[in-house]
Design a protein around this motif. Structure first.
Motif, PDB file in Angstrom:
ATOM      1  N   LEU A 220       1.231  -1.662   0.012  1.00 34.83           N
ATOM      2  CA  LEU A 220      -0.542  -0.401   0.399  1.00 34.83           C
ATOM      3  C   LEU A 220       0.900   1.374   0.021  1.00 34.83           C
ATOM      4  O   LEU A 220       0.067   2.567  -0.263  1.00 34.83           O
ATOM      5  CB  LEU A 220      -0.897  -0.121   1.417  1.00 34.83           C
ATOM      6  CG  LEU A 220      -1.894  -1.140   1.339  1.00 34.83           C
ATOM      7  CD1 LEU A 220      -2.710  -1.089   2.648  1.00 34.83           C
ATOM      8  CD2 LEU A 220      -3.086  -0.995   0.611  1.00 34.83           C
ATOM      9  N   GLY A 221       2.294   0.887   0.678  1.00 37.67           N
ATOM     10  CA  GLY A 221       2.939   2.408   0.285  1.00 37.67           C
ATOM     11  C   GLY A 221       3.135   2.971   0.930  1.00 37.67           C
ATOM     12  O   GLY A 221       3.324   4.469   1.096  1.00 37.67           O
ATOM     13  N   TYR A 222       2.056   3.030   2.531  1.00 42.16           N
ATOM     14  CA  TYR A 222       1.714   3.956   3.852  1.00 42.16           C
ATOM     15  C   TYR A 222       3.392   3.866   4.286  1.00 42.16           C
ATOM     16  O   TYR A 222       3.647   2.512   5.026  1.00 42.16           O
ATOM     17  CB  TYR A 222       0.680   3.068   4.553  1.00 42.16           C
ATOM     18  CG  TYR A 222       0.472   3.887   6.038  1.00 42.16           C
ATOM     19  CD1 TYR A 222       0.113   5.233   6.176  1.00 42.16           C
ATOM     20  CD2 TYR A 222       0.308   2.691   7.183  1.00 42.16           C
ATOM     21  CE1 TYR A 222       0.266   5.639   7.580  1.00 42.16           C
ATOM     22  CE2 TYR A 222       0.098   3.263   7.992  1.00 42.16           C
ATOM     23  CZ  TYR A 222       0.297   4.672   8.087  1.00 42.16           C
ATOM     24  OH  TYR A 222       0.311   5.639   9.459  1.00 42.16           O
ATOM     25  N   ARG A 223       3.843   5.076   4.533  1.00 43.16           N
ATOM     26  CA  ARG A 223       5.415   4.818   5.482  1.00 43.16           C
ATOM     27  C   ARG A 223       5.017   6.223   6.539  1.00 43.16           C
ATOM     28  O   ARG A 223       4.905   7.236   5.701  1.00 43.16           O
ATOM     29  CB  ARG A 223       6.262   5.295   4.567  1.00 43.16           C
ATOM     30  CG  ARG A 223       6.960   4.360   3.238  1.00 43.16           C
ATOM     31  CD  ARG A 223       6.704   3.332   3.691  1.00 43.16           C
ATOM     32  NE  ARG A 223       7.476   2.191   3.129  1.00 43.16           N
ATOM     33  CZ  ARG A 223       5.827   1.335   2.437  1.00 43.16           C
ATOM     34  NH1 ARG A 223       4.955   1.047   2.525  1.00 43.16           N
ATOM     35  NH2 ARG A 223       6.519   0.221   1.325  1.00 43.16           N
ATOM     36  N   PRO A 224       4.206   5.650   7.383  1.00 42.71           N
ATOM     37  CA  PRO A 224       3.988   6.967   8.803  1.00 42.71           C
ATOM     38  C   PRO A 224       5.103   7.890   8.889  1.00 42.71           C
ATOM     39  O   PRO A 224       6.680   7.380   8.815  1.00 42.71           O
ATOM     40  CB  PRO A 224       3.237   6.586   9.406  1.00 42.71           C
ATOM     41  CG  PRO A 224       4.252   4.896   9.526  1.00 42.71           C
ATOM     42  CD  PRO A 224       3.741   4.424   7.570  1.00 42.71           C
ATOM     43  N   LYS A 225       5.035   9.091   9.190  1.00 36.89           N
ATOM     44  CA  LYS A 225       6.172   9.640   9.839  1.00 36.89           C
ATOM     45  C   LYS A 225       6.155  10.593  11.239  1.00 36.89           C
ATOM     46  O   LYS A 225       7.225  10.262  11.468  1.00 36.89           O
ATOM     47  CB  LYS A 225       6.652  11.290   8.933  1.00 36.89           C
ATOM     48  CG  LYS A 225       6.930  10.669   7.832  1.00 36.89           C
ATOM     49  CD  LYS A 225       6.554  11.805   5.962  1.00 36.89           C
ATOM     50  CE  LYS A 225       7.281  11.757   4.774  1.00 36.89           C
ATOM     51  NZ  LYS A 225       5.565  10.864   4.279  1.00 36.89           N
ATOM     52  N   ASP A 226       5.093  10.618  11.775  1.00 33.81           N
ATOM     53  CA  ASP A 226       5.327  10.964  13.084  1.00 33.81           C
ATOM     54  C   ASP A 226       5.748   9.771  13.994  1.00 33.81           C
ATOM     55  O   ASP A 226       5.313   8.002  14.029  1.00 33.81           O
ATOM     56  CB  ASP A 226       3.447  11.580  13.407  1.00 33.81           C
ATOM     57  CG  ASP A 226       4.027  12.564  12.292  1.00 33.81           C
ATOM     58  OD1 ASP A 226       4.429  14.176  12.351  1.00 33.81           O
ATOM     59  OD2 ASP A 226       2.645  12.994  11.781  1.00 33.81           O
ATOM     60  N   ASN A 227       6.486  10.325  15.134  1.00 27.73           N
ATOM     61  CA  ASN A 227       6.634   9.162  16.338  1.00 27.73           C
ATOM     62  C   ASN A 227       6.342  10.378  17.365  1.00 27.73           C
ATOM     63  O   ASN A 227       6.445  10.985  18.030  1.00 27.73           O
ATOM     64  CB  ASN A 227       8.320   9.397  16.295  1.00 27.73           C
ATOM     65  CG  ASN A 227       8.794   8.058  16.999  1.00 27.73           C
ATOM     66  OD1 ASN A 227       7.922   7.207  18.109  1.00 27.73           O
ATOM     67  ND2 ASN A 227       9.884   7.549  16.819  1.00 27.73           N
ATOM     68  N   ALA A 228       5.698   8.335  18.329  1.00 26.23           N
ATOM     69  CA  ALA A 228       4.644   9.596  19.808  1.00 26.23           C
ATOM     70  C   ALA A 228       6.178   9.420  20.861  1.00 26.23           C
ATOM     71  O   ALA A 228       5.348   9.915  21.955  1.00 26.23           O
ATOM     72  CB  ALA A 228       3.456   8.574  20.409  1.00 26.23           C
ATOM     73  N   GLU A 229       7.284   9.138  20.963  1.00 18.65           N
ATOM     74  CA  GLU A 229       8.236   8.769  21.507  1.00 18.65           C
ATOM     75  C   GLU A 229       8.421  10.746  22.342  1.00 18.65           C
ATOM     76  O   GLU A 229       8.805  10.185  23.069  1.00 18.65           O
ATOM     77  CB  GLU A 229       9.368   8.511  21.211  1.00 18.65           C
ATOM     78  CG  GLU A 229      10.348   7.953  22.214  1.00 18.65           C
ATOM     79  CD  GLU A 229       9.522   6.642  22.567  1.00 18.65           C
ATOM     80  OE1 GLU A 229      10.316   6.514  24.190  1.00 18.65           O
ATOM     81  OE2 GLU A 229       8.739   6.519  22.457  1.00 18.65           O
TER      82      GLU A 229
END
Length: 279
Positions: A220-229
Motif C-alpha cells: 500500500l505504500g503507507y510510510r508514516p512519519k510521526d513518532n509519539a516517543e
C-alpha cells in the motif's frame, strides 16, 4: 478521479479528511446525519443520509469511483444501538458499492477487531479476529464483509485498523498514536494504490513502541512519519505505575478490553477535547 463519497463527514476524523479528499477528485460527496457541515470545499457537496437506508446509499454512491466509509457509532454501546449504523450500515455500503460498480471501499476499521490480543504479541495484519466489544465485533463483521465482496464480487477494499487517532494523552497512546497527517497519508495510499484486492493495514504512526506489525501491508505504500516517543517521558511520569493485571494495560484494545460489554470505552481514554477540525 471523478467522484468520491465520504461517510461520517461530520465526525472528528471525517472532518480532517474532507479537504484532502476534495483535492483528489472532481466531486466529493460528503454525508452524515448532521443538518450541514458549514463551509464546503471546492468540488464538495453535502447530502444528509442514513447509513441504515439501503436505497439512500445506492443513490448516494451512483457514479462514484470509491467510497471512504467512516460513518458509524464510534464507541462501545449495547448491541441494539450498534446494529443499525455499524452492522447494517456496513452491509448497505458494500452492497450499494457493488450495485453501482465502484472499484473500492476504503474502510475505517479499528484495532478493536483484534483488541483482545496481548500487546506483547506484536500482531500482524493476519492476526485472527479477537474483538474486545460489540463495537469491535462490528469491525470484524465489516472486514469479513469486505473479504467476501472481494472474493465473490471483485469489489476491492482497504480496511484500516485505526489504533488511536487523537492527541497523546495516556500511556497506551505512546505506542498506538496515529497522527492526523499520517491518517491522511494512509487514506490517500488506500485510494491511489493501483491494486489492493482485500487489504488490511494498521493505522498507527511510526512510533518506537508501536505494538503492531504492518510488514505485510507494504504494497500500500503507507510510510508514516510521526513518532509519539516525544511525549513518552511526560505521559509516563503523569500516569505513574500501571497495573500489569489490568486488561486495559495489557491488551491492544486498551480500556475497551476491560469494560463490560455495552459500556463506553471512550469514556476511559482521557481524550482531550479538540473539536471538529477543519469543519
Amino acid at each position: 478521479m471523478k467522484k468520491l463519497v465520504l461517510t461520517g463527514a461530520a465526525g472528528r476524523l471525517g472532518s480532517y479528511l474532507r479537504e484532502p479528499l476534495s483535492r483528489l477528485c472532481d466531486e466529493l460527496v460528503s454525508t452524515d446525519l448532521a443538518e450541514d457541515l458549514g463551509k464546503l470545499y471546492p468540488g464538495e457537496s453535502y447530502v444528509k443520509a442514513d447509513l441504515q437506508d439501503l436505497d439512500a446509499m445506492v443513490a448516494l454512491l451512483e457514479g462514484a469511483d470509491m467510497v471512504v466509509h467512516f460513518g458509524a457509532v464510534c464507541d462501545e454501546a449495547p448491541f441494539e444501538t450498534l446494529l443499525g449504523p455499524n452492522f447494517i450500515g456496513a452491509y448497505n455500503i458494500w452492497e450499494a458499492a457493488h450495485r453501482n460498480g465502484l472499484r473500492r471501499v476504503v474502510y475505517a476499521s479499528s484495532i478493536h477487531a483484534v483488541g483482545m490480543h496481548k500487546k506483547t504479541d506484536f500482531i500482524g495484519i493476519d492476526a485472527p479476529h479477537r474483538p474486545d466489544t460489540f463495537y469491535g465485533l462490528a469491525k470484524c463483521f465489516a472486514e469479513d464483509l469486505a473479504s467476501l465482496y472481494w472474493d465473490k464480487r471483485g469489489l476491492e477494499s482497504v480496511c484500516m485498523r485505526i489504533l488511536s487517532c487523537a492527541q497523546v494523552s495516556n500511556p497506551r497512546a505512546v505506542g498506538s498514536w496515529l497522527s492526523y497527517d499520517d491518517l491522511i497519508h494512509m487514506v490517500e495510499r488506500a485510494i491511489d494504490t493501483p491494486i489492493t484486492g482485500f487489504s488490511v493495514v494498521y493505522g498507527v504512526s511510526n512510533n518506537d513502541r508501536a505494538p503492531v506489525d504492518n510488514s505485510k501491508a507494504q504494497h500500500l505504500g503507507y510510510r508514516p512519519k510521526d513518532n509519539a516517543e516525544q511525549f513518552a517521558k511526560e505521559i509516563y511520569a503523569e500516569a505513574g505505575p500501571l497495573d500489569p493485571q489490568d486488561p486495559g494495560n495489557t491488551h491492544h484494545g486498551g480500556p475497551f478490553a476491560a469494560v463490560e460489554l455495552g459500556n463506553s470505552g471512550v469514556a476511559l481514554l482521557n481524550l482531550k477535547e479538540e473539536g471538529n477540525a477543519k469543519s
